[in-house]
Every structure is written in C-alpha cells, then in structure tokens.
Design a protein around this motif. Structure first.
Motif, PDB file in Angstrom:
ATOM      1  N   CYS A  38       0.770  -1.117  -0.029  1.00  0.00           N
ATOM      2  CA  CYS A  38       0.008   0.047   0.032  1.00  0.00           C
ATOM      3  C   CYS A  38       0.774   1.200  -0.052  1.00  0.00           C
ATOM      4  CB  CYS A  38      -0.875   0.158   1.247  1.00  0.00           C
ATOM      5  SG  CYS A  38      -2.582   0.680   0.887  1.00  0.00           S
ATOM      6  N   SER A  63      -6.364   2.468   5.581  1.00  0.00           N
ATOM      7  CA  SER A  63      -6.815   0.863   5.372  1.00  0.00           C
ATOM      8  C   SER A  63      -7.258   0.331   6.523  1.00  0.00           C
ATOM      9  CB  SER A  63      -5.510   0.030   4.726  1.00  0.00           C
ATOM     10  OG  SER A  63      -5.609  -1.320   4.633  1.00  0.00           O
ATOM     11  N   CYS A  84      -6.523  -1.549  -0.050  1.00  0.00           N
ATOM     12  CA  CYS A  84      -5.182  -2.404   0.261  1.00  0.00           C
ATOM     13  C   CYS A  84      -5.542  -3.486   1.060  1.00  0.00           C
ATOM     14  CB  CYS A  84      -4.135  -1.722   0.583  1.00  0.00           C
ATOM     15  SG  CYS A  84      -3.760  -0.234  -0.632  1.00  0.00           S
ATOM     16  N   SER A 105      -2.790  -4.887  -3.002  1.00  0.00           N
ATOM     17  CA  SER A 105      -1.989  -3.730  -2.215  1.00  0.00           C
ATOM     18  C   SER A 105      -0.882  -3.252  -2.834  1.00  0.00           C
ATOM     19  CB  SER A 105      -1.324  -4.310  -0.907  1.00  0.00           C
ATOM     20  OG  SER A 105      -0.449  -5.367  -1.411  1.00  0.00           O
TER      21      SER A 105
END
Length: 354
Positions: free
Chosen positions: A34, A51, A88, A127
C-alpha cells in the motif's frame, strides 16, 4: 607483528561486514504494501492510514472493536445499490454466498455491493498502487462474473428478423445457401472466457481538514461501464498526499550504543597498536596501548580468582577429613619420621652452641 596484523584484520572484517550489510539492505529492500514512489517526481505515498485492518487476535475487547469497525461506503445513487470497499485490504464485514466466487475467496473481497439478497464482488484484495501518468490508482480484479450484454441479444433478434423477411420466398439458390449455413452452424463453438467485475479507484489528495470528527477519507461512486463489468470510484484523503518515507529503526537504543562502543574499541586498539609499533617501536604484547595497565588488571583478576577458589575449597566436604596416616609394613614409617626429627633437632642444637 602477529598482534598488529590481527588488529588490522579485525578492523577490516568489521568495516567490510557493515558495508556489505548496508548494501544488501539497499538491494533487497522491498516496498511496503500500500505504498508507492512516484516515478516522475520521486514523491512517496502511503495509504496504510486509511486501510482498515481487523485485530490479529480476537479477544473480548477485540470482538467489541471488530463489531464497531466498518469499511468505507459509497452511495450508488441512480445505480440502485450502495458500495462497500476498503483500501489495500479486504472488507471487514463478513460475507457469505458471494455470486460466482469460491468460498475460500470470500474473505479476500475488497469491494462489493448487494442487490436484494445477492452479494456481488467487484474485486479481490490488491495492495499494489500504480500511477497512470500523474494519477494515483488502485485496481481490484477477479470479482463476480459479469452479466451478459442486452445489446448482443437485441442484435441477434434483429438479425433473425432480417433473415425471415429476406427469405420469405425461397429459391434454389437459397436452398444452397441454407445448406452452407447449416454446415457452418454445425462447427463447434468454443467456450468463451468468463469476464469478471473489476474496480478502479482514483486517489486524490485532500489537504484541508474538515474537522476532528471528519473521516480520514471520502469515497464517491463515479460510474460503471455499460456491461457492468468495471466500476469507477474517486477517493479523497490526506493519505493520498505526497509525504516522507519513514523507515523503522532496525536497532534500539541499546543496540546503537553497543555499535558505537564497538567502533570506539576498534579505533582504540588499531590506533594504539599502530602508534606503539611505529613511534614507540614496541613488539609483541607491548604493542597494546597502556600495556602496563592491562597487565596489572589481568594480574589482579588472576590473584582474586586464586584467593576465591582457595577460600571456597575449605568448605568442600571431604570423606575422611584430615588424619595422620600410619603404615606398618616391612619398616616402621612412623618411627623413622621420629628418628629423623630427633636427629634434626640435635644438629640444630649443636650448631647453635657453636
């Protein structure tokens, strides 16, 4: 000479190992999930702040937190369904009976929507961020199967109507054409590959803070493709702004202090050996800096060790204790010892008189 070479070798090994370790860290350093660095500007982006992650261990407190956790939501407006997604990571909601997705992949769904009692996945977890020019984009793929297009069905119906109108009065040529058409229609049709739903999220930087209770991100549904296979979203957040990459510290305070002390000791030894050898012309162990001080410390430690071991030996248990041993055999050993003692006393008395 051997001691001096040993000091130089130790210094060389420590420096080479540290340089090799740093080089390996730079080569094998993989990007975090991410996160991404812009290929054009070199700016660093990290979306881990938006996230939503589930707690690793499900204790009583974690279960309470898990019940309050929710993924990000986007209103579908005229689409007829609202959307739920995460960045992600999979959505925190527990999904069941996802259309066209294996049961083992239900926990990896990162975006979905519901229509009635049916749940449709519009992408699995991903991700890896990508740049489309200057736009930061996150893609989800391998969702539920796409629905068949209604246009194809209408085109087939219109084609069939034209065939009926043009072939109202059949002829011999038409019969031949029909035979050819039947031959071609008998060819096996290969099974078409199943197309699956996907999601494209455009991430935009939002520097303004709306308030302390404002969400960290806002997600808006832009639209869907005509065949309802691709869904477009726009997300605004401070996490999508360029920032500075923060690397976690490999060593703690104690480790850093230990490394500094090791380097200082190596400099002390190598520099002292070099000075004692070249300037003072010392050889052997005298090449060590402050040799007399270290020799005194070593002698003190050895003497203290001997004193401690000898004093502790008194408290060790013995089987027989201290006793005089007398042996009677071919000769009287005890008598011989007494005669020798008397002879020695007489000799000393004579010398004292003289």
């Amino acid at each position: 000479m051997k001691l001096f070479n040993t000091c130089i070798l130790c210094a060389f090994l420590t420096t080479s190992t540290t340089l090799a370790a740093t080089a390996d860290d730079k080569k094998t350093k993989a990007p975090k999930p991410c996160t991404i660095r812009s290929p054009s500007s070199g700016a660093f982006f990290d979306l881990s702040a938006i996230s939503i992650q589930l707690p690793p261990k499900k204790k009583e407190e974690d279960k309470k937190k898990e019940s309050t956790l929710e993924s990000w939501h986007a209103k579908g407006y005229d689409y007829g369904s609202n959307f739920t997604l995460n960045f992600c990571a999979p959505v925190v909601e527990s999904l069941e009976d996802v259309e066209g997705v294996d049961k083992g992949l239900w926990r990896n769904v990162s975006a979905f929507y519901t229509q009635g009692k049916r749940t449709y996945s519009i992408g699995q977890q991903n991700s890896e961020l990508v740049f489309r020019g200057s736009k930061l984009v996150l893609n989800y793929t391998n969702g539920s199967p796409c629905a068949t297009s209604s246009k194809k069905r209408s085109a087939q119906l219109s084609h069939n109507v034209e065939d009926l109108t043009t072939r109202a009065f059949p002829s011999d040529d038409d019969d031949d054409d029909d035979d050819d058409h039947d031959k071609h229609s008998k060819k096996p049709n290969h099974k078409e590959k199943v197309r699956r739903k996907s999601t494209i999220i455009s991430l935009l930087c939002q520097k303004e803070v709306l308030g302390p209770k404002a969400p960290k991100a806002t997600v808006a549904f832009i639209g869907a493709s005509e065949d309802q296979c691709t869904y477009f979203f726009e997300a605004r957040s401070q996490a999508a702004c360029a920032g500075i990459e923060t690397t976690p510290q490999q060593l703690g305070p104690g480790g850093v202090f230990g490394v500094i002390m090791m380097i200082a000791i190596m400099v002390y030894l190598v520099g002292g050996c070099f000075y004692q050898r070249t300037v003072m012309h010392q050889r052997g162990w005298y090449q060590l800096p402050n040799h007399s001080m270290w020799a005194g410390i070593w002698n003190f430690l050895t003497d203290a060790f001997i004193i401690l071991t000898s004093s502790c030996a008194r408290f060790l248990p013995s089987r027989r204790g201290y006793s005089r041993v007398s042996l009677n055999g071919n000769g009287n050993i005890r008598g011989r010892h007494s005669e020798d003692e008397n002879r020695l006393i007489d000799q000393l008395d004579e010398e004292w008189d003289d």
